[in-house]
Write an enzyme that holds these catalytic residues in place. Sequence first.
Site, short mmCIF file in Angstrom:
data_model
loop_
_atom_site.label_atom_id
_atom_site.label_comp_id
_atom_site.label_asym_id
_atom_site.label_seq_id
_atom_site.Cartn_x
_atom_site.Cartn_y
_atom_site.Cartn_z
N ASP A 109 -10.93 -14.54 -61.53
CA ASP A 109 -11.78 -13.37 -61.79
C ASP A 109 -11.54 -12.92 -63.22
OD1 ASP A 109 -13.54 -11.16 -60.56
OD2 ASP A 109 -11.94 -10.05 -61.63
N ASN B 275 -19.56 -6.28 -70.30
CA ASN B 275 -21.03 -6.21 -70.32
C ASN B 275 -21.50 -4.89 -70.92
OD1 ASN B 275 -21.75 -8.71 -69.33
ND2 ASN B 275 -21.61 -8.08 -67.18
N ASP C 251 -23.14 -13.26 -70.42
CA ASP C 251 -23.51 -14.59 -69.93
C ASP C 251 -22.84 -15.69 -70.75
OD1 ASP C 251 -25.05 -13.39 -68.01
OD2 ASP C 251 -26.97 -13.73 -69.04
N GLU D 77 -18.52 -12.61 -61.79
CA GLU D 77 -17.57 -13.17 -62.75
C GLU D 77 -16.46 -13.95 -62.05
OE1 GLU D 77 -16.12 -8.98 -61.82
OE2 GLU D 77 -18.01 -10.07 -62.01
#
Length: 534
Positions: free
Chosen positions: A390, A398, A407, A434
């Site tokens: 993770d 983000n 991304d 993620e």
Amino acid sequence: MARSRSLPPRLLGAGFRGFSLLPLAISFVVLVCLSLLAIQLWTTLRAREGQLLEASRESTNLAQSVAQHAYDTIKEADTVLVGLVERVETDGVAGLELARIHKLLVNRVAELPQLHGIFIYASDGSWLVNSQKTLLSNLNNSDRDYFKYHRTHADRGPYVGPPVRSKSTGHWIVTVSRRINLPDGSFGGVALATIDMNYFRLFYERFSIGKKGAIFIANGKGILLLRRPFDEGLLGRDISKFPIFHDYLPKSPVGTAVVQSRVDGVTRINSYRRVEEYPLVVSAALSQDEVLAAWRLDTVMQNAVGGVLVLLIAFIGYRVVRQIELRVKSEAGLVEARNELEMINETLARLASQDGLTGLANRRHFDQSLLAEFSRAQREDSSLGLVLIDVDFFKQYNDIYGHVAGDECLRKIGKVVGYSMRRPGDLAARYGGEEMVVLLPGTELPGALAVAEGVRQAVQSLGIEHSGNALGVVTASVGVAAFMPKHLENQAVELVELADTALYKAKALGRNQVRYESSSEIAAEQAATAFAFR
């Protein structure tokens, strides 16, 4: 006991389909055409050989007939001469009754149509008596070839001289003569019988020898006596150097040879024969061109028909080969289309099982692989490891850098995770958001921890800037689980739950670290929780 392996039916079919009939069809058509041409050629040559053999037999029979006729003709004339010589040598020339002998000779000539005349010459060549109705006494034949021969040769056999013109009638004649001796053995004269040349000509003209055939008779020295077709200029010609006399007669008195004539240049099938008892040679010859004329016509017709047949077969074969070629091309097109379709299907299948952002396997593919590997591990009693990754503080990433940057960050981490697969059976997948996961078949806990630590370090080593992380770069927390599943005791979801619990611990303990859980620890926790609720 080992089980034998065989090719699947689909592969066997593919092997047969891969075999091309086109070269075989072309070879078959060419072979058929060449076989027909070879048979046609063989038949033609056999027919030619048979035609020549038949002509050889025909010329041999013809030569035998001519030789027999010459023998009979000369024999009858010579028989008369033998009687005359005996009578003259017994009675003597002085004691001859010329009138009586003259009458006898006239009767003999009348009885034998081949005879032109019978003559008796004295030792000086003067005429003693002959078969003419009016006796001539003022002529002398000492200059003739036969007279000179007998005067200088003591042998008593018959002599067949070259053709001459008769001094009495002017006709062309063939001479047959014998020597007359005096009582002391010296030369006493010549007995001569002459044969009208037309007698032979009429006989030879009865034979069907074609326009270019030939018949000849010669004496033993090779002097031509008569030839058909008749040519007065050839009478008496020396042909002793011609092939029949020079090359063939010394080897065999009878035979057949194909010879080109030195007289008119025509190639003929010559059958020759030396006449027994008398010094004569006869030959009957058929023109090779005339003999083969019918064969050539038949050959032209047969070759025309055979050529049309070959062309027809070649055309049909071409059409068949063309159809096979078109079929092969069509099948090749279908195979190519099928291959392209299979490639498309494989691509679609890959896309269906692949995450579009990271290039790793997607969740669906991971779930299927997890169930399959879990079942295999149960059957084979092997360990199954799972690494759950993770990205730390990804939501903040983000928010700070935007979703496009997010991304790109996941894409880079996905490559790192993908590199962690060291064996063909390993699977790296995007678990969701993620989170990423690595499935490790046949791997125990130490091995899974090594993979997890490698991933963690690699992510940190990327050096992706992240101001929301205390370390200033993107890091990842990793949870690891591994155990040997037991049949009817464990389920695949337990492995995920263990890895998820370990991941939770890693995050709770400060992130950017690897933690693990085992099935025994989970069982102990569950037992403690149950005891607390009592």
